[in-house]
Design an enzyme around this catalytic site. Sequence first.
Site, PDB file in Angstrom:
ATOM      1  CB  SER A 222      -0.923   0.003   1.225  1.00 28.77           C
ATOM      2  OG  SER A 222      -0.162  -0.182   2.412  1.00 28.77           O
TER       3      SER A 222
ATOM      4  CG  ASN B   7      -4.099  -4.898  13.097  1.00 32.47           C
ATOM      5  OD1 ASN B   7      -3.555  -4.793  11.996  1.00 32.47           O
ATOM      6  ND2 ASN B   7      -4.480  -6.066  13.593  1.00 32.47           N
TER       7      ASN B   7
ATOM      8  CB  THR C 142     -41.942  23.820  -8.278  1.00 38.49           C
ATOM      9  OG1 THR C 142     -43.081  24.212  -9.042  1.00 38.49           O
ATOM     10  CG2 THR C 142     -41.861  24.680  -7.022  1.00 38.49           C
ATOM     11  CG  HIS C 143     -42.709  20.366 -11.143  1.00 34.67           C
ATOM     12  ND1 HIS C 143     -42.899  19.028 -10.893  1.00 34.67           N
ATOM     13  CD2 HIS C 143     -43.457  21.035 -10.221  1.00 34.67           C
ATOM     14  CE1 HIS C 143     -43.743  18.887  -9.867  1.00 34.67           C
ATOM     15  NE2 HIS C 143     -44.092  20.088  -9.442  1.00 34.67           N
TER      16      HIS C 143
ATOM     17  CB  SER D  58     -15.976  26.084 -28.577  1.00 34.20           C
ATOM     18  OG  SER D  58     -15.909  25.345 -29.783  1.00 34.20           O
TER      19      SER D  58
ATOM     20  CE  LYS E 194     -21.008  26.191 -27.026  1.00 31.97           C
ATOM     21  NZ  LYS E 194     -21.332  24.774 -26.943  1.00 31.97           N
TER      22      LYS E 194
ATOM     23  CG  ASN F 130     -18.407  25.646 -23.814  1.00 25.91           C
ATOM     24  OD1 ASN F 130     -19.504  26.069 -24.189  1.00 25.91           O
ATOM     25  ND2 ASN F 130     -17.533  25.102 -24.635  1.00 25.91           N
TER      26      ASN F 130
ATOM     27  CD  GLU G 230     -20.273  21.556 -19.142  1.00 24.38           C
ATOM     28  OE1 GLU G 230     -21.062  21.167 -20.003  1.00 24.38           O
ATOM     29  OE2 GLU G 230     -19.182  22.077 -19.429  1.00 24.38           O
TER      30      GLU G 230
ATOM     31  CE1 TYR H 218      -6.293  -3.569   8.933  1.00 22.26           C
ATOM     32  CE2 TYR H 218      -5.330  -5.740   8.589  1.00 22.26           C
ATOM     33  CZ  TYR H 218      -5.491  -4.426   8.198  1.00 22.26           C
ATOM     34  OH  TYR H 218      -4.857  -3.978   7.074  1.00 22.26           O
TER      35      TYR H 218
ATOM     36  CD  GLN I 166      -2.889  -2.429   2.298  1.00 18.21           C
ATOM     37  OE1 GLN I 166      -2.184  -2.621   3.271  1.00 18.21           O
ATOM     38  NE2 GLN I 166      -2.657  -2.997   1.134  1.00 18.21           N
TER      39      GLN I 166
ATOM     40  CE  LYS J  44      -4.301   2.967   5.276  1.00 16.66           C
ATOM     41  NZ  LYS J  44      -5.088   1.720   5.072  1.00 16.66           N
TER      42      LYS J  44
HETATM   43  N1  ARG Z   1      -1.204  -1.304   5.474  1.00 20.65           N
HETATM   44  C1  ARG Z   1      -2.132  -1.865   6.387  1.00 20.65           C
HETATM   45  C2  ARG Z   1      -3.505  -1.185   6.239  1.00 20.65           C
HETATM   46  O1  ARG Z   1      -3.534  -0.147   5.727  1.00 20.65           O
HETATM   47  C3  ARG Z   1      -1.660  -1.670   7.804  1.00 20.65           C
HETATM   48  C4  ARG Z   1      -2.226  -2.646   8.774  1.00 20.65           C
HETATM   49  C5  ARG Z   1      -1.687  -3.988   8.515  1.00 20.65           C
HETATM   50  N2  ARG Z   1      -2.072  -4.934   9.508  1.00 20.65           N
HETATM   51  C6  ARG Z   1      -2.000  -6.252   9.338  1.00 20.65           C
HETATM   52  N3  ARG Z   1      -2.410  -6.990  10.307  1.00 20.65           N
HETATM   53  N4  ARG Z   1      -1.554  -6.767   8.226  1.00 20.65           N
HETATM   54  O2  ARG Z   1      -4.528  -1.725   6.605  1.00 20.65           O
END
Ligand code: ARG
Length: 473
Positions: free
Chosen positions: A29, A116, A161-162, A283, A289, A291, A296, A323, A328, A331
């Site tokens: 990660s 964890n 409205t609408h 454009s 134009k 835009n 958007e 956990y 993971q 994130k």
């Molecule tokens: N990179 C892991 C996460 O974001 C950290 C925790 C890992 N814990 C484990 N028991 N493998 O979740």
Amino acid sequence: MSENKASNRMWGGRFASGPDAVMEAINASISFDRKLYAQDIRGSLAHAAMLAQTGIISAEEEKKIAHGLNTILSEIERGDFTFSTRLEDIHMNVEARLAELVGPVAGKLHTARSRNDQVGVDFRLWVKEELQRVDAALTGLIEAFLTRAEEHAASVMPGFTHLQAAQPVTFGHHLMAYVEMFGRDRSRVCDAIERLDECPLGAAALAGTGFPIDRHMTAAALGFREPTRNSIDTVSDRDFALEFLSTAAICATHLSRLAEEIVIWSTPQFGFVRLSDAFSTGSSIMPQKKNPDAAELIRAKTGRVNGHLMALLTVMKGLPLAYSKDMQEDKEAVFDAAETLDLMLAAMTGMVGDMDVNKQAMKKAAGAGFSTATDLADWLVREAGLPFREAHHVTGRAVALAEERKCGLEKLPLETLKQIHPAIHDGVYSVLSVANSVKSRTSYGGTAPAEVRRQIRAWRKRLKRDATRAKNR
Ligand code: ARG
């Protein structure tokens, strides 16, 4: 240690060989959680200080560890740090470098801690800071709206409205509707901060620890209100991330509705607003134009933010306690939603702050479509004592006549109106103009310019009160 096949130095004791390249790729990660480096180091510094304070490590050892961690922080900030996929995540990248810098004592940092609870701390700290950024951005957006709303407290426009012209309102009142939405977004942000403000450190892997740690000390050092109460919940919980995403999704949805209105208002057909050159594009083929691309894209990016919420809800829904590595995946969803929302808020603030408002076009449209028909019906109730249903009926006949004659209600001669209902007298014309219609809606929260100005003043006071409260916290 050969590059590929060596077992992991953090947990490789029982492993004869290292992971397959694909395993490494799916497991790592670091490419995204490196964003947590500052929070990770802050968490480790607090943990080490607590370990020393409670006598679990010596003061000397803590000093070495803290020095190493601070060195790593500046290495990362200088761009002098080599992140390694082999070391999986930010936690192990930092710890491995610490060992290089301070030797075996680095191994003591992980006493009474697990990745964890560590990732829980890092991520909560990050989300808390992001929520504070969103709060500030929303405040800026509200301020920009208050300025524009004050300018246009009395500028009439059609209320819809609408998407059909319904009753005249003022542009200031319409803008203040968004202020209410963004105000609720802010209060959701503050609630989310309030709930996540508990420190996971010390929950360890899931069961707590036998070491005599002081969780209140680390919680206070990291600026949390208190430690979390249940170690299993602590390492399982991602509510705080879900809550950030749902808050972000609701806020994005508000921004998207406004973006959609800006797209409509800025068409030549409506012509209510003109976006500044700074917030529109041209454009490549049609020179005439202009835009509304920013609007958007705000509308479109809402899909992305909402998608991240759905993604994480789906990740979490089947997970047994405590956990699992599934978590993971929290994130990237949060990081991308945060980056997207920050950009959306900034773009909307800029766009609304300097768009040109065409009062004439709005006024003209406000008078079209018999928009004061309800005023006529109300007048019949007040002045002629008709029950509202009958007044509605009489007004309907007046509208039909005006439509036939292709004129506005205010252009129907008194004789004609009298034929529709004998109680009508020339006093009726005072309510048939758009300006009078708007002025008459003085009910609390209504569109009368005086009432809109009162709302604006109340919001300014509220912002000031919130700012003082934040300062005193
Ligand atoms: N990179 C892991 C996460 O974001 C950290 C925790 C890992 N814990 C484990 N028991 N493998 O979740």
